[in-house]
Design an enzyme around this catalytic site. Structure first.
Site, PDB file in Angstrom:
ATOM      1  N   ASP A   1       0.874  -0.946   0.021  1.00  0.00           N
ATOM      2  CA  ASP A   1       0.011  -0.180   0.084  1.00  0.00           C
ATOM      3  C   ASP A   1       0.965   1.325  -0.060  1.00  0.00           C
ATOM      4  O   ASP A   1       1.431   1.694  -1.182  1.00  0.00           O
ATOM      5  CB  ASP A   1      -0.933  -0.196   1.140  1.00  0.00           C
ATOM      6  CG  ASP A   1      -2.129   0.868   1.359  1.00  0.00           C
ATOM      7  OD1 ASP A   1      -2.511   1.351   0.069  1.00  0.00           O
ATOM      8  OD2 ASP A   1      -2.094   1.546   2.575  1.00  0.00           O
TER       9      ASP A   1
ATOM     10  N   LYS B   1      -1.242  -1.657  -4.623  1.00  0.00           N
ATOM     11  CA  LYS B   1      -2.112  -0.587  -4.851  1.00  0.00           C
ATOM     12  C   LYS B   1      -0.811   0.691  -5.376  1.00  0.00           C
ATOM     13  O   LYS B   1      -0.641   1.479  -4.400  1.00  0.00           O
ATOM     14  CB  LYS B   1      -2.563   0.186  -3.584  1.00  0.00           C
ATOM     15  CG  LYS B   1      -3.783  -0.774  -3.161  1.00  0.00           C
ATOM     16  CD  LYS B   1      -4.401  -0.222  -1.930  1.00  0.00           C
ATOM     17  CE  LYS B   1      -5.574  -1.077  -1.138  1.00  0.00           C
ATOM     18  NZ  LYS B   1      -5.742  -0.433   0.200  1.00  0.00           N
TER      19      LYS B   1
ATOM     20  N   ARG C   1     -10.650 -13.002   6.442  1.00  0.00           N
ATOM     21  CA  ARG C   1      -9.514 -13.703   6.045  1.00  0.00           C
ATOM     22  C   ARG C   1      -9.911 -15.028   5.177  1.00  0.00           C
ATOM     23  O   ARG C   1      -9.097 -15.334   4.249  1.00  0.00           O
ATOM     24  CB  ARG C   1      -8.626 -13.929   7.029  1.00  0.00           C
ATOM     25  CG  ARG C   1      -7.883 -12.860   7.654  1.00  0.00           C
ATOM     26  CD  ARG C   1      -6.612 -13.218   8.445  1.00  0.00           C
ATOM     27  NE  ARG C   1      -6.003 -12.323   9.629  1.00  0.00           N
ATOM     28  CZ  ARG C   1      -5.456 -11.265   9.252  1.00  0.00           C
ATOM     29  NH1 ARG C   1      -4.968 -10.978   8.038  1.00  0.00           N
ATOM     30  NH2 ARG C   1      -5.020 -10.598  10.267  1.00  0.00           N
TER      31      ARG C   1
HETATM   32  P1  IMP Z   1       1.791  -0.373   3.768  1.00  0.00           P
HETATM   33  O1  IMP Z   1       2.906  -0.430   4.893  1.00  0.00           O
HETATM   34  O2  IMP Z   1       1.089   0.870   3.911  1.00  0.00           O
HETATM   35  O3  IMP Z   1       2.231  -0.801   2.253  1.00  0.00           O
HETATM   36  O4  IMP Z   1       0.750  -1.601   4.339  1.00  0.00           O
HETATM   37  C1  IMP Z   1       0.664  -2.757   4.111  1.00  0.00           C
HETATM   38  C2  IMP Z   1      -0.138  -3.690   5.152  1.00  0.00           C
HETATM   39  O5  IMP Z   1      -1.262  -2.952   5.379  1.00  0.00           O
HETATM   40  C3  IMP Z   1      -0.485  -4.786   4.504  1.00  0.00           C
HETATM   41  O6  IMP Z   1       0.427  -6.018   4.787  1.00  0.00           O
HETATM   42  C4  IMP Z   1      -1.839  -5.102   5.060  1.00  0.00           C
HETATM   43  O7  IMP Z   1      -1.584  -5.755   6.491  1.00  0.00           O
HETATM   44  C5  IMP Z   1      -2.440  -3.491   5.292  1.00  0.00           C
HETATM   45  N1  IMP Z   1      -3.231  -3.347   4.258  1.00  0.00           N
HETATM   46  C6  IMP Z   1      -2.962  -2.266   3.424  1.00  0.00           C
HETATM   47  N2  IMP Z   1      -3.940  -2.127   2.495  1.00  0.00           N
HETATM   48  C7  IMP Z   1      -5.112  -3.084   2.770  1.00  0.00           C
HETATM   49  C8  IMP Z   1      -6.234  -3.352   2.271  1.00  0.00           C
HETATM   50  O8  IMP Z   1      -6.875  -2.744   1.166  1.00  0.00           O
HETATM   51  N3  IMP Z   1      -6.985  -4.423   3.039  1.00  0.00           N
HETATM   52  C9  IMP Z   1      -6.385  -5.094   4.067  1.00  0.00           C
HETATM   53  N4  IMP Z   1      -5.071  -4.839   4.604  1.00  0.00           N
HETATM   54  C10 IMP Z   1      -4.490  -3.398   4.076  1.00  0.00           C
HETATM   55 MG    MG Z   2      -3.557  -6.423   7.982  1.00  0.00          MG
END
Ligand code: IMP
Ligand code: MG
Length: 183
Positions: free
Chosen positions: A102, A130, A165
């Site tokens: 994300d 994303k 999940r």
């Molecule tokens: P980042 O550090 O912002 O890239 O987020 C990564 C983590 O956020 C993932 O491993 C997920 O656990 C959670 N996450 C981010 N987007 C989503 C989503 O759309 N659905 C569920 N979990 C998400």
């Molecule tokens: Mg999560």
């Protein structure tokens, strides 16, 4: 659970087809090697179990759990290791298996700590990406099964508040489900 979804984004048939294809790509790219596949708990667990069975290599598996502080739908940038690898990865070809990238904060932190341990190579495979939401600009995601738009998704391992999940498909969670908790 399906009544909490706005729509289904990727069906279980589409997931199975793409995971098999990703397995063939990794098998080809790592021919002659024995990679260590690192599952990032808990979200990647379902994807991981399917993916490793599509890779025809003498791989080994490891699990790592991390927590990122924040609300249930957003990461704040502070990451902590809750469960570390059992074995050392010095001179090994390591593949991180993630559920979703994300902001990229979690993955960039993981890459940093695993590189410090002297892996011979380090690549990442993620079920979902994303790209629009990326905050860490120089992050390489080597293999992504599906690029998706900016929406909160659940299923096939991904949760909202530890739920959904076990949904076989990946769907967009209705904002009404989390707006009532997060305001
Ligand atoms: P980042 O550090 O912002 O890239 O987020 C990564 C983590 O956020 C993932 O491993 C997920 O656990 C959670 N996450 C981010 N987007 C989503 C989503 O759309 N659905 C569920 N979990 C998400
Ligand atoms: Mg999560």
């Amino acid at each position: 659970m399906y009544q909490d979804l706005e729509k289904i984004l990727v069906t279980k048939e589409e997931i199975a087809e793409r995971v098999a294809e990703m397995g063939r790509i990794i098998t080809r790219d790592y021919a002659g090697k024995a990679p260590v596949m690192v599952c990032i708990l808990k979200g990647a667990s379902v994807f991981f179990a399917d993916l490793i069975r599509e890779i025809a290599l003498p791989l080994s598996i490891e699990f790592m759990a991390i927590s990122s502080y924040g609300s249930a739908t957003k990461t704040t940038g502070v990451v902590r290791v809750l469960k570390d690898l059992d074995r050392d990865i010095l001179n090994r070809d390591v593949i991180i298996v993630e559920d979703i990238v994300d902001s990229g904060i979690t993955l960039s932190y993981l890459r940093k700590i695993l590189l410090q341990r002297g892996a011979a190579s380090l690549k990442t495979v993620t079920l979902l990406d994303k790209p629009e939401r990326r905050q860490v600009k120089d992050l390489t995601v080597d293999y992504a099964c599906f690029d998706i738009p900016d929406a909160f998704v659940v299923g096939y391992g991904l949760d909202y508040d530890q739920k959904y999940r076990n949904l076989p498909d990946i769907g967009v969670l209705s904002p009404a489900v989390y707006e009532k908790n997060e305001g």
